[in-house]
Write a protein that holds these residues in place. Sequence first.
Motif, mmCIF file in Angstrom:
data_model
loop_
_atom_site.group_PDB
_atom_site.id
_atom_site.type_symbol
_atom_site.label_atom_id
_atom_site.label_comp_id
_atom_site.label_asym_id
_atom_site.label_seq_id
_atom_site.Cartn_x
_atom_site.Cartn_y
_atom_site.Cartn_z
ATOM 1 N N VAL B 58 -8.322 0.996 -12.464
ATOM 2 C CA VAL B 58 -9.103 1.299 -13.261
ATOM 3 C C VAL B 58 -10.773 1.827 -12.506
ATOM 4 O O VAL B 58 -11.359 0.010 -12.398
ATOM 5 C CB VAL B 58 -9.539 2.053 -14.203
ATOM 6 C CG1 VAL B 58 -8.349 2.793 -14.515
ATOM 7 C CG2 VAL B 58 -9.615 0.408 -15.186
ATOM 8 N N ASP B 59 -11.794 2.650 -12.206
ATOM 9 C CA ASP B 59 -13.194 1.450 -12.079
ATOM 10 C C ASP B 59 -14.054 1.169 -13.221
ATOM 11 O O ASP B 59 -15.048 0.487 -13.299
ATOM 12 C CB ASP B 59 -14.126 3.258 -11.677
ATOM 13 C CG ASP B 59 -13.574 3.155 -10.008
ATOM 14 O OD1 ASP B 59 -13.552 3.053 -9.477
ATOM 15 O OD2 ASP B 59 -12.604 4.597 -10.571
ATOM 16 N N VAL B 60 -13.263 2.082 -14.546
ATOM 17 C CA VAL B 60 -14.221 1.959 -15.946
ATOM 18 C C VAL B 60 -12.565 1.541 -16.985
ATOM 19 O O VAL B 60 -11.888 2.328 -17.221
ATOM 20 C CB VAL B 60 -14.961 3.466 -16.413
ATOM 21 C CG1 VAL B 60 -15.487 3.109 -17.707
ATOM 22 C CG2 VAL B 60 -15.507 3.024 -15.322
ATOM 23 N N VAL B 61 -12.845 0.926 -17.727
ATOM 24 C CA VAL B 61 -12.181 0.854 -19.136
ATOM 25 C C VAL B 61 -12.975 0.849 -20.403
ATOM 26 O O VAL B 61 -14.426 0.653 -20.574
ATOM 27 C CB VAL B 61 -11.818 -0.636 -19.962
ATOM 28 C CG1 VAL B 61 -11.208 -0.503 -20.959
ATOM 29 C CG2 VAL B 61 -10.865 -1.373 -18.218
ATOM 30 N N GLY B 62 -13.128 2.200 -20.695
ATOM 31 C CA GLY B 62 -13.927 2.521 -22.126
ATOM 32 C C GLY B 62 -12.948 2.094 -23.400
ATOM 33 O O GLY B 62 -11.696 2.750 -23.891
ATOM 34 N N LEU B 63 -13.606 1.308 -24.438
ATOM 35 C CA LEU B 63 -13.131 0.739 -25.412
ATOM 36 C C LEU B 63 -13.294 1.733 -26.409
ATOM 37 O O LEU B 63 -14.303 2.106 -26.904
ATOM 38 C CB LEU B 63 -13.107 -0.668 -25.908
ATOM 39 C CG LEU B 63 -13.459 -1.706 -24.616
ATOM 40 C CD1 LEU B 63 -13.245 -3.141 -24.530
ATOM 41 C CD2 LEU B 63 -11.242 -1.730 -24.210
ATOM 42 N N SER B 64 -12.388 2.112 -27.581
ATOM 43 C CA SER B 64 -12.953 2.913 -28.905
ATOM 44 C C SER B 64 -12.648 2.100 -29.891
ATOM 45 O O SER B 64 -11.318 2.131 -30.267
ATOM 46 C CB SER B 64 -12.108 3.944 -28.660
ATOM 47 O OG SER B 64 -12.227 4.642 -30.032
ATOM 48 N N ILE B 65 -13.277 1.355 -30.685
ATOM 49 C CA ILE B 65 -13.104 0.342 -31.502
ATOM 50 C C ILE B 65 -14.828 1.052 -32.670
ATOM 51 O O ILE B 65 -15.601 0.892 -32.875
ATOM 52 C CB ILE B 65 -14.219 -0.852 -30.975
ATOM 53 C CG1 ILE B 65 -13.707 -1.037 -29.933
ATOM 54 C CG2 ILE B 65 -13.964 -2.117 -32.333
ATOM 55 C CD1 ILE B 65 -14.117 -3.165 -29.392
#
Lengths: 319, 131
Positions: B58-65
Amino acid sequence: MKITKTVENSWQSLVDGVQAGNIRAMARLITQVENREPGWKDAMKAIYPHTGSARILGITGSPGAGKSTLTCEIADELVKRGHQIGIIAVDPSSPFSGGALLGDRLRMKKIFTLKEVFIRSMATRGTLGGMSQAARDVARIMDAFGKDVILIETVGVGQDEIEVVKTADRVMMVCIPGQGDNIQALKAGVMEIADLYVVNKADMPGADEVMADIYAMLELSSEAGQPTPPVLKTSALKNQGIRELVATLMADSTESNRHDDKEEMRIKEEIFSLVEDEVLRFLRRRWEENGEIAEAARQMIEQKKDPYSIVAELLNQFI
Amino acid sequence: MNEGKKMRVLMAKPGLDGHERGAHVVAHGLRDAGFEVIYTGLRQTTAQIVNTAVQEDVDVVGLSILSGAHLSLSQKVIDGLKNAGAEDVMVIIGGIVPDEDIPSLKKMGVREVFTAGTPVSEIANFITRST
């Protein structure tokens, strides 16, 4: 886990990395081949001699049949048997935005951190025919890396998705109780290509009826004297029937003749698909550059010509 | 960049909070913006997130916290990516993050923090601009 610090993006270093067991190199090579970045064919030429040892299994069935959960359980069982697993999980791209929500991993959490398992989600990207070639290429990269069983999971609806599973050595169709439509879906094409049927969610009522439906259908379609494909019951969620299923999937085929025919058919299809791609790309570039396609479109807009004559004229110069 | 290139984003929820709505909304929004979004659901360990990010390239990791554990979880993901040789993957965070923590997050390598109420288009634009 064997991962080197940095990944260089040159094709040769990626191909070398794949053979050296570098996970990041494999992931990056898959991306670039999937994107059809310039030079991808040279990379695949370098990969090809190192392929051919993996068994490729296609897993298909209607949405909600439990394909991802079943794929996860099969992979888990295969790892216990000492196999190295590659998984290609295909989900559709949105025809409107070109984006995709790839959610097959949701059901595969328990194998995320197994070092024997490499999972790659792929979107169909709306390229008719191109998807199956891309899936085939990804499977080959995994094969060259050393994965000896590759599972390709896809919703078995529509031409494109059926093309994808056709690239597999064996195709498994996942059915479930309580979906009359399931059998209808089978008739629409997967019927001829499935080597194995699984009734998943078999702990739910109606499993035996689905089994009976499948048997009846297989009887209709099979020729006398030919063995019919096996039909098995599983419950992926409760881990029932998985070991028997894996044993059947991994059993060596006794129908060598049929498989030789299938192999030849697959090779021919791959060649045609690659030729089609090249020819189309060539023509598109040429006609867009020399303006012939724009001129043809203008003539149609002005209602001077019909599309059939236009195609005949355009192709005339080659035939 | 090649014409066939698609932006790939991993949307992940690390840790123990069970609120998925925000992650769903962002995942759908990014899909509609033309991204390929890999969604892995609730309660991911940071090791699972790092493995997925590497395998999916992936180009981006989006973390939802939303659990309040953003500082330690982000640090673990960023360290994990670094150890995997994937420090070029951009990490962004969405969720409930107090303003005073944002500088620390950025210092550890989080590229941007999107708190509650951010329009998805803003996230999509940020990703397109920054990768």
